[in-house]
Scaffold this active site. Structure first.
Site, mmCIF file in Angstrom:
data_model
loop_
_atom_site.group_PDB
_atom_site.id
_atom_site.type_symbol
_atom_site.label_atom_id
_atom_site.label_comp_id
_atom_site.label_asym_id
_atom_site.label_seq_id
_atom_site.Cartn_x
_atom_site.Cartn_y
_atom_site.Cartn_z
ATOM 1 N N LEU A 28 6.209 10.847 -6.013
ATOM 2 C CA LEU A 28 7.328 10.108 -5.425
ATOM 3 C C LEU A 28 7.950 9.223 -6.488
ATOM 4 O O LEU A 28 7.254 8.703 -7.357
ATOM 5 C CB LEU A 28 6.829 9.208 -4.292
ATOM 6 C CG LEU A 28 6.289 9.886 -3.045
ATOM 7 C CD1 LEU A 28 5.541 8.877 -2.177
ATOM 8 C CD2 LEU A 28 7.428 10.519 -2.265
ATOM 9 N N LYS A 87 1.643 3.360 1.679
ATOM 10 C CA LYS A 87 1.289 4.191 0.534
ATOM 11 C C LYS A 87 -0.182 3.928 0.242
ATOM 12 O O LYS A 87 -0.551 2.863 -0.249
ATOM 13 C CB LYS A 87 2.143 3.852 -0.683
ATOM 14 C CG LYS A 87 1.846 4.780 -1.857
ATOM 15 C CD LYS A 87 2.900 4.707 -2.931
ATOM 16 C CE LYS A 87 2.827 5.888 -3.884
ATOM 17 N NZ LYS A 87 1.547 6.035 -4.562
#
Ligand code: IVH
Length: 683
Positions: free
Chosen positions: A83, A117
């Site tokens: 990401l 996350k």
């Protein structure tokens, strides 16, 4: 085959899988360990008597297999990408703008699925016809390592999907991590055996997953959270990311409780802050939030740039760990004389602030980590916790191969660095202490700083530097001196460094304003060892007045809820000391506190009742709700147990609500709480 044994084996598997799911995924066990062990043993016996009954998804296969020589390689059908990161609101806004432009919907508020996350390592789990058949690490994104045997030992990963009609092939992607409590246990055990400890849960998870001997992995207690899917064949999935997460959860894959759906940049930022507040309380480490465009069709339109998707971004919290250099190791004297080794560091930005000192806790800890001057160390600052040295990067120790090292291992001093008095370390205690009591200027200063601190007497403006000067100049030796106008007055204060007339005036006023604080604050302010804020509240509520508290012997003290022999002895020792009695008398003359009413007389309507708060209440803040419950004689605790009387639940409640339902604890909303509180004024 349809034998009785086969039927029983199937039944046992279902019972054990159910118990695993409740324990490892829902965090709400329903059967005792002994029962679990009994079921597992019965299944093991059955399978060893009838080896043909063993199935690959049997819970007996979760104990690890014979060690491998090395891991086989697994090619990912769809690459496992990374990401892009955002570190600021501006970067999040830029991401959202690119999404809107990419979708040609500039004026819309895009819907995002948002989630933590996880700070672990990415894996792919493959289910064929609903049965776990293979698991792989991310590797370089295109090829990973086959860690199937290790993943079988992770009890949160279902070996079979709860789905009567599963897809022919399903690849679940997610993060393997270690819960903080399991990490602490692992390191504690390693320390007890004098073995190497892991620096953080992430390293522990990585080290455990990549074990060639999966029996070792089995002992490590790894966890897993799903955050997406890879290759899917022969089955239809929902058309949004949030829908896919719910779909996975229904099949008993663990997904984060903290996942939400929001709109636009405001929604993203709101989530980022909410999650940031919850972060320290989560059972696992996270390093940010991940935002994903919710509609999968939109994700397809946006596609990828290089190796990262355009439809998703990781919004990171400031790093909680950094490397820096140890310039010196000093010893600090605390309020109760405890000597703490402190590493003086080259300034480093970590956890959102610049850190120049980090605690090494005590002599044993400093020696175990073997921190020395000149070392490069990992410093960690999580939430509001004091920065600490996690470990030394040994490869970077200067001239580490010399026979006589540059600096020797840390050793605690024999005398107090502040007053020169002898230092003792009592049998069974980790801390070394200066034996000089309040005659030691450092202890005196710390006692005054604590007395004035926000949660104690709350004397605004009386900080460390000022206390240093007041004590060094001989103006103040005890907290009582603060209220003596012959010692502390505007003229005396204005003569100190960095004090102007105005700030001197303000401080005098702040000291005045602190007279008459409630008894609980005053007891806490005294700084008695083992008497924290909650114990001080309990004592104040129980005794009502200072006189009763001072007169209580150890037995009387132990009648107070949660006060045990250690706390009672510490209180008695403090109150018996002549010096302390003199100071308390002087503080009494100064009117430093106001007695309340003893619990027996007051007996609020919620006396003896225990509450747990969860979620956001419509109008009351958490602190307000807590204060009101306590004013009515109730008690607020952090976690739900059978002893909890009420759980007060607001919007977006956490797992506490679930726990309450399971334990049949009564759940209240704000209105119902207010009803109970009726007639009780705020304290
Ligand atoms: S989605 C195509 N969601 O972050 C995007 N990743 O930098 C695939 N990670 O390797 C990743 N939590 O190990 C996603 N909620 C989450 C995540 C997450 C942690 C990790 C993952 C990945 C890395 C990407």
């Amino acid at each position: 085959m349809g034998s009785e044994e086969e039927r029983r084996a199937r039944e046992l598997r279902a019972l054990i899988d159910e118990a695993n799911y409740r324990y490892y995924v829902l965090d709400a066990p329903t059967i005792p360990d002994s029962e679990y062990d009994r079921l597992l043993r019965e299944l093991q016996d059955l399978e060893s008597a009838h080896p043909e009954l063993v199935t690959p998804d049997s819970p007996t296969q979760r104990i690890g297999a014979a060690p491998l020589k090395d891991f086989a390689q697994v090619a990912h059908a769809l690459p496992m990408l990374s990401l892009n990161n955002a570190f600021s609101e501006a970067e999040v806004a830029a991401f959202d703008r690119r999404v809107r432009e990419g979708l040609g919907r500039e004026d819309e508020q895009i819907e995002y699925a948002v989630e933590p996350k996880f700070d672990g390592l990415a894996v792919a789990l493959h289910y064929r016809d609903g049965c776990f058949v293979q698991g792989a690490t991310r590797g370089d994104g295109y090829t990973g390592e086959d860690v199937t045997a290790n993943l079988r030992t992770v009890k949160a990963i279902p070996m079979r999907l709860q789905d009567p009609n599963p897809p022919a092939w399903l690849e679940v992607r997610g993060e393997v991590l270690m819960l903080r409590r399991d990490f602490d246990r692992l390191n504690e055990a390693a320390r007890a055996r004098d073995e190497k400890t892991f620096a953080n849960p992430r390293n522990a998870a990585a080290g455990s997953l990549r074990q060639l001997d999966s029996r070792i992995t089995a002992r490590r207690r790894l966890s897993f959270f799903a955050y997406g899917v890879g290759r899917v064949e022969g089955g239809a999935l929902p058309d949004t990311h949030a829908g896919v997460m719910d779909w996975l959860a229904a099949r008993r894959l663990p997904v984060s409780e903290a996942r939400r759906q929001v709109r636009g940049v405001d929604g993203l930022m709101g989530y980022f802050h909410d999650l940031g507040e919850k972060r320290a309380g989560l059972p696992y480490d996270i390093d940010g939030a991940v935002y994903k465009v919710n509609r999968l069709a939109d994700q397809d339109i946006l596609g990828f740039v290089a190796r990262a998707p355009r439809f998703a971004i990781a919004h990171k919290y400031p790093a909680q760990e950094e490397l820096t250099l140890v310039e010196a190791i000093d010893v600090q004297v605390g309020r109760t004389g405890t000597l703490t080794p402190v590493a003086r560091l080259a300034p480093v930005f970590v956890g959102g602030v610049t850190v120049t000192n980090a605690t090494l806790h005590n002599e044993d800890e400093a020696r175990r980590k073997d921190v020395r001057v000149g070392d490069t160390v990992i410093v960690r600052r999580a939430g509001d916790v004091i920065p600490e040295v996690v470990g030394v990067v040994m490869e970077r120790r200067p001239m580490k191969d010399l026979v006589t090292p540059l600096y020797p291992p840390f050793r605690m001093r024999d005398t107090c660095p502040e007053c020169g008095a002898p230092v003792v370390r009592l049998e069974g205690e980790a801390a070394a202490r200066c034996t000089n009591g309040l005659a030691c200027p450092a202890q005196r200063k710390q006692a005054i700083i604590h007395f004035a601190s926000r949660r104690a007497m709350d004397i605004d403006g009386l900080g460390d530097k000022l206390v240093d000067q007041l004590v060094d100049k001989g103006l103040v030796a005890t907290p009582a001196d603060l209220y003596d106008p012959a010692k502390v007055n505007k003229a005396a204060l204005a003569g100190l460094e960095r004090m102007a007339d105005k700030s001197a005036e303000n401080l005098v006023q702040a000291i005045e304003a602190s007279r008459g604080r409630p008894l609980a604050r005053f007891i806490f302010a005294l700084g008695i060892r083992h008497v924290g804020e909650q114990t001080a509240k309990d004592l104040a509520r129980y005794f009502g007045g200072m006189a009763g508290f001072m007169a209580a012997d150890e037995d009387a003290l132990m009648a107070v809820p949660d006060v045990g022999p250690v706390v009672a002895a510490s209180i008695r020792a403090f109150l018996s000391e002549a010096h302390n009695q003199t100071v308390i008398q002087a503080l009494d003359n100064a009117g430093a506190w106001t007695d309340g009413e003893a619990a027996a007389r007051l007996a609020g309507p919620l006396e003896g009742k225990t509450f747990v708060l969860t979620g956001t209440l419509p109008t009351l803040t958490r602190d307000e709700a807590k204060a009101r419950i306590e004013a009515a004689g109730g008690k607020v605790t952090a976690s739900v147990s059978r002893k909890t009387d009420f759980v007060v639940a607001g919007a977006e409640p956490g797992s506490k609500l679930k726990k309450a339902r399971e334990l049949d604890v009564r759940v209240l909303d704000q209105d119902e709480l207010m009803e109970l509180l009726k007639g009780v004024s705020e304290s």
